[in-house]
Design a protein around this motif. Structure first.
Motif, short mmCIF file in Angstrom:
data_model
loop_
_atom_site.label_atom_id
_atom_site.label_comp_id
_atom_site.label_asym_id
_atom_site.label_seq_id
_atom_site.Cartn_x
_atom_site.Cartn_y
_atom_site.Cartn_z
N GLU A 68 5.17 13.55 0.49
CA GLU A 68 5.70 12.39 1.20
C GLU A 68 4.96 11.14 0.74
O GLU A 68 3.73 11.08 0.79
N ASN A 95 1.15 11.48 0.96
CA ASN A 95 0.82 12.21 2.18
C ASN A 95 -0.04 11.28 3.03
O ASN A 95 0.45 10.23 3.40
N ASP A 96 -1.32 11.55 3.28
CA ASP A 96 -2.05 10.62 4.15
C ASP A 96 -3.16 9.88 3.43
O ASP A 96 -4.10 9.39 4.05
N GLU A 97 -3.06 9.77 2.09
CA GLU A 97 -4.15 9.13 1.36
C GLU A 97 -3.64 8.05 0.40
O GLU A 97 -2.65 8.25 -0.31
N PHE A 141 0.81 5.34 0.26
CA PHE A 141 0.03 6.53 0.60
C PHE A 141 0.81 7.77 0.16
O PHE A 141 2.01 7.88 0.41
N ARG A 183 -4.29 4.26 -4.43
CA ARG A 183 -5.24 3.45 -5.21
C ARG A 183 -6.55 4.19 -5.43
O ARG A 183 -7.29 3.90 -6.35
N PHE A 184 -6.87 5.09 -4.50
CA PHE A 184 -8.15 5.78 -4.60
C PHE A 184 -7.96 7.21 -5.08
O PHE A 184 -8.85 8.04 -4.98
N SER A 207 4.44 7.14 1.48
CA SER A 207 4.70 6.15 2.53
C SER A 207 4.31 4.78 2.02
O SER A 207 3.23 4.61 1.45
N ASN A 249 0.84 -1.19 0.00
CA ASN A 249 0.00 0.00 0.00
C ASN A 249 0.88 1.24 0.00
O ASN A 249 1.80 1.34 0.81
#
Lengths: 393, 91
Positions: free
Chosen positions: B81, B62-64, B60, B67-68, B83, B58
């Motif tokens: 960033e 930043n914080d999302e 991300f 995939r979406f 992750s 997975n």
């Protein structure tokens, strides 16, 4: 020891007044796994006053557990007490008003739905992906919230799975009980229905399941385990207490306060992040919560042997592990039979035999449900062979 | 564009124990390729033979979850960033 004073400090909290406390006392939680996460979760829920806690664990207390598994002590290690039993004993001393159902058992597809029946929430205290994906299958199939947590090294992760209500079409024992506990307002009891029922009041919108976010587990042996990478006791404790907090929200009619994000922490490196996973809920795309395909429950991905990574041991599930989950093996005659092979001890909960094969030493631990853990190998075939040879089921 | 990639603990053995790595690219895909060119051993861990991100990886932005957003084609900008977040098994 029952007194209204017991929960006084908790009931001072605005969301947790007497009505919430009563709701909690009427609720049941299934806790699968009673190790570092599970002991902390069990203690929190028991002290808070959950009505019934069903604890399922397949292991025995070992010395290396005591660094972080808060319900156990050196006596449990000396007696090789099963964790579920040791936990039940200790939790009973903490709060005798809570019913603790202890199951010394492997949580697997043959008993998963029976153990989950009648539970309002499923809480994750496990240490492996296979059981977690099985828990997710059970949760989605039954429409029961599932509180995932994991920790290894100094980091951890927590996520609450809120599946759409979908009572199982096969009505098991206790089916449909307690579902309304989650509703904020009291609603009349409805009889179980095989279809989603709009009359079941829910106070949450469904969200992504474990497979929506983590489609599949990484290949065996590639993820870190506590046995190989180590684990920081307080880090697991933080994750477990986050899980306990979310569980209390669900069981006290405060589901609207549930954290809908994926929480990751590393208290050693001073990070705490909350990742937005709301977009991950696309039921059409998920085989589990969209397609209602339960690969881990219905067998496609269920295995009969587990390699216990980093422990040089394999668990072998009994071929005849009955659907009724009852004991199937009488340990005493097997102990008598094995004494000619090596040192054998047994009690009501387990049999342990030291065996030597081709100059290799193995330790076989057999449980009354027919399950065995073979120490001394990480090869499933070898373990199965030893099981077949010495247990003979 | 320079982005920071956060490496999860199990993969740090492939990045000389670095917790973060700087990568170049205008999209997530380009940043991943940049990361893999610096640490080739990561390639097999992150991507399948066709170069697609593995299903259990997975990422991300930043914080999302990408995939979406637009998946690997999601645009990145300076200072973003990335992750890599694996599910955690222990407990």
């Amino acid at each position: 020891m029952s007194s209204p004073d017991r929960y006084h400090r908790q009931q001072l909290l605005p969301d947790l007044g007497p009505a919430a406390q009563q709701r909690l006392a009427a609720a049941s939680a299934l806790l699968v796994g009673c190790g570092a996460l599970g002991t902390v979760i069990a203690e929190s829920l028991t002290r808070a006053g959950v009505g019934r806690l069903v604890v399922v664990d397949r292991d025995l207390v070992e010395l290396t557990n005591l660094q972080r598994q808060v319900l156990f002590d050196e006596n449990d290690v000396r007696a090789a007490t099963p964790k579920a039993i040791a936990a039940q004993r200790r939790l009973g001393q903490i709060n005798s008003g809570v019913t603790i159902d202890a199951h010394v058992a492997d949580f697997n597809p043959t008993n998963a739905e029976r153990l989950a029946a009648g539970c309002d929430v499923i809480v994750d205290g496990t240490d492996n992906f296979e059981t977690r994906y099985l828990l997710n299958d059970v949760a989605v199939k039954r429409g029961t919230p599932y509180v995932y947590g994991g920790a290894v090294g100094t980091q951890g992760m927590m996520m609450v799975i809120l599946p759409a209500p979908f009572p199982s079409p096969c009505k098991g024992e206790g089916e449909g009980e307690g579902l309304n506990v989650l509703a904020r307002h009291d609603t009349p009891q409805h009889s179980p229905s095989p279809r989603p029922s709009p009359s079941r009041e829910r106070e949450y919108e469904p969200g992504p399941c474990l497979r929506c976010v983590f489609d599949s587990p990484p290949p065996a042996g590639s993820a870190e385990t506590c046995d190989t990478a180590g684990v920081l006791g307080p880090a697991v404790g933080i994750v477990a207490n986050l899980q306990a907090t979310e569980t209390l929200k669900l069981l006290t009619g405060n589901a609207d306060r549930v954290n809908r994000r994926l929480v990751t922490i590393d208290p050693w490196r001073n990070t705490l992040r909350q990742l937005d996973i709301s977009n991950a809920y696309q039921p059409g795309a998920c085989p589990c919560c969209g397609g209602r395909r339960f690969d881990y429950l219905d067998g496609d991905r269920a295995s009969r042997t587990f390699t216990l990574c980093g422990r040089n041991a394999v668990q072998v599930a009994a071929p005849a592990n009955g659907a009724n989950g009852g004991d199937v093996v009488d340990l005493a005659p097997i102990a008598a039979r094995l004494t000619s092979h090596g040192n054998v001890t047994h009690n009501d909960y387990l049999l342990r035999a030291e065996l030597t094969e081709r100059d290799t030493k193995y330790q076989l631990t057999l449980f009354p449900d027919g399950r065995a853990i073979v120490h001394g190998t990480d090869d499933a075939t070898t373990a199965k062979a030893i099981y077949t040879r010495y247990v003979g089921l | 564009m320079a982005v920071t990639v956060r490496i999860p603990t199990p993969l740090r053995k492939f990045t000389d124990d670095n917790e973060t790595v700087s990568a170049e690219g205008g999209t997530v895909q380009e940043a991943i390729v940049s990361l893999q060119s610096q640490y080739p051993a990561l390639k097999e861990r992150l991507c399948d033979d066709s170069g697609n991100l593995r299903k259990f990886v997975n990422v991300f932005l930043n914080d999302e979850d990408i995939r979406f957003q637009d998946g690997p084609a999601t645009a990145v900008k300076d200072g973003d960033e990335l992750s890599i977040i694996p599910a955690i098994a222990g407990g």
